[in-house]
Structures are given as structure tokens and as C-alpha cells.
Design a protein around this motif. Sequence first.
Motif, PDB file in Angstrom:
ATOM      1  N   UNK A 211       0.843  -1.193   0.000  1.00 40.88           N
ATOM      2  CA  UNK A 211       0.000   0.000   0.000  1.00 40.88           C
ATOM      3  C   UNK A 211       0.879   1.244   0.000  1.00 40.88           C
ATOM      4  N   UNK A 212       0.648   2.114  -0.970  1.00 40.92           N
ATOM      5  CA  UNK A 212       1.377   3.375  -1.064  1.00 40.92           C
ATOM      6  C   UNK A 212       0.463   4.529  -0.661  1.00 40.92           C
ATOM      7  N   UNK A 213       1.035   5.540  -0.007  1.00 39.57           N
ATOM      8  CA  UNK A 213       0.264   6.700   0.431  1.00 39.57           C
ATOM      9  C   UNK A 213       0.643   7.937  -0.393  1.00 39.57           C
ATOM     10  N   UNK A 214       0.081   9.072  -0.001  1.00 38.45           N
ATOM     11  CA  UNK A 214       0.342  10.322  -0.715  1.00 38.45           C
ATOM     12  C   UNK A 214       1.792  10.769  -0.598  1.00 38.45           C
ATOM     13  N   UNK A 215       2.545  10.197   0.338  1.00 40.07           N
ATOM     14  CA  UNK A 215       3.929  10.628   0.532  1.00 40.07           C
ATOM     15  C   UNK A 215       4.818  10.297  -0.661  1.00 40.07           C
ATOM     16  N   UNK A 216       4.386   9.349  -1.499  1.00 38.69           N
ATOM     17  CA  UNK A 216       5.178   8.993  -2.681  1.00 38.69           C
ATOM     18  C   UNK A 216       4.391   9.256  -3.965  1.00 38.69           C
ATOM     19  N   UNK A 217       3.484  10.213  -3.920  1.00 35.58           N
ATOM     20  CA  UNK A 217       2.612  10.462  -5.071  1.00 35.58           C
ATOM     21  C   UNK A 217       3.385  10.924  -6.294  1.00 35.58           C
ATOM     22  N   UNK A 218       4.593  11.474  -6.091  1.00 37.19           N
ATOM     23  CA  UNK A 218       5.419  11.898  -7.226  1.00 37.19           C
ATOM     24  C   UNK A 218       6.058  10.699  -7.926  1.00 37.19           C
ATOM     25  N   UNK A 219       6.008   9.531  -7.274  1.00 37.05           N
ATOM     26  CA  UNK A 219       6.569   8.306  -7.845  1.00 37.05           C
ATOM     27  C   UNK A 219       5.480   7.357  -8.333  1.00 37.05           C
ATOM     28  N   UNK A 220       4.415   7.239  -7.533  1.00 41.63           N
ATOM     29  CA  UNK A 220       3.306   6.367  -7.893  1.00 41.63           C
ATOM     30  C   UNK A 220       2.031   6.936  -7.284  1.00 41.63           C
ATOM     31  N   UNK A 221       0.997   7.127  -8.087  1.00 40.27           N
ATOM     32  CA  UNK A 221      -0.261   7.654  -7.552  1.00 40.27           C
ATOM     33  C   UNK A 221      -1.486   6.954  -8.128  1.00 40.27           C
TER      34      UNK A 221
END
Length: 270
Positions: A211-221
Motif C-alpha cells: 500500500x502506497x500513500x500520498x507521501x510517494x505520489x510523485x513516484x506512484x499515484x
Amino acid sequence: MREEIVQFGDDNRLSGILTLSPEMVTDRPLVIFLNAGIVHHVGPNRLHVKLARALAEERYEVLRFDLSGLGESLPAPAGKGYEEQSIADTRQAIDMMQARFGERPIVLAGICSGADNSYRTALRDDRVTGLILLDPYAYQNTTAQISDLAKRAQDPERWKRLAGRLLSGTEGAEDEEEIMEDDNDRIPPEREVFGADLQSLTQRGVSLLMLYTSSVRHLINARNQFHQTFRDFDFADKLEVDVLSHVDHTYTELGAQKELSQRLLNWLAV
């Protein structure tokens, strides 16, 4: 549900909290939460406490423990680097759990560096059959980068901050979001190495929830971006990935914590 302090490992150096279910179910995996960075076993915003208790209420046995030198665990003797010691500590946690509850499958869970240490341990230890990786290593996806830049360009507050810096003569100062993106000393493996490792784990039968959060939105969103990035690999339907764009890195909001708890329970039940 009850909780118990445990000490284990070499000379009982390691310390943690067992969260025990009201009624043990022996065909369920044992769940272990690893430290998120230097935060001790309660987790950021007491997240590990809340997750452990929620899982225990559904009859999972859960350990949240401190790696060597963190929280209530004593430092390790000299000799191993951070990564090797973290793997050794986690394997000793697995030893303790299986000695206590039987040789049941193991699920490792962690945020950020906790995800990294879970992944590295799984590569070394066949007893690990599941991984819950929260903001694991992320790799630049062009679509994500374009989407993130477009979203920022439409944010009036960002333009106000920029105007304020220009008027105050601090035009060289970094945007808070830009600092957030760069303030990360985790060095990911090469994309090909990470993809091959995940493929090896899934082919071994390990199930993964990433699970990815908004903290890596520049990498995966968006979830499809992960599969675009790793399209050369076959994860045998054992890898579930999602992007929680409304959630921050440490699941600060109570609603986000409840959502994560239910997400983990749903995944474990499959």
C-alpha cells in the motif's frame, strides 16, 4: 484480548508486546510488526497498537517488537551492520512466536523501513508466507510524475506560497512538498533487483499486500502504475497493490487507521 510483555533473542536483549486473541485459532498466521524508522513498538500515532488489537479481536496472535537499540530492546553486540542485524532480530522474533504458538505461517508487516526489513527478512527465511508492506520502495513512473506536476500546478495554495517567498526575498527556499520528497535516506535496490526479488517471493508462495500513500505520489499515484513499472515480472496473482492517495505516510487520521485495519483483516482472511 490481552497483552503480554515478552523478552527474547540472545540474552533476552529484544523486547516486545504480544497481543493475544480471546480464543486461539491454530490455522491462522502469526503477525509481526517491525519498527517504523526509530519509532518504538507502539508505531507512529500508536498505529501498531491499534492494528495489533484489531487483529487480535479477530483471533490473530500479534507481536510488535523493537529491533536492537530501539525502544526497550538493548543494543546488539558489534559485528553486524544495520540491515543484517535487523534481519537477525526479526528471525529471532519468528523463532519466539513459533516456539510459543507452533510452527504456523508468519506474516511480517511494517511501514517504510519496517517494510524494507520485512522484505529483506522474507528473502532469507522461508517461514515468512505473507508481507504487509506500507510505503515500501517506490520507483519513478512517468505517468505519476506528470499527474503530480499537473495537480500541483492547479493548487492555488502552492502559488500563494511561491508568491510569498518571492515577496519576502526567499525565492531560493524549498517548498514544503519538495522537502518532503527529498527527505528520505532509504536507498532502494535497482528496479530490476526489486522486481526479481518480488517475483521470487511470489513464486515461492509468499502473498504480498503493498500500500502506497500520498507521501510517494510523485513516484506512484495509481495502482496500475506499479504494474507498468514492473511489467517485465510475473507475480503469479500473489501480489496486491493499491494507492491510498488520501492518506498520509503515518496514517495520522483516525479514519485512515480504521480503513487500514479493515484492509489488513480483509487481506488476511483470503
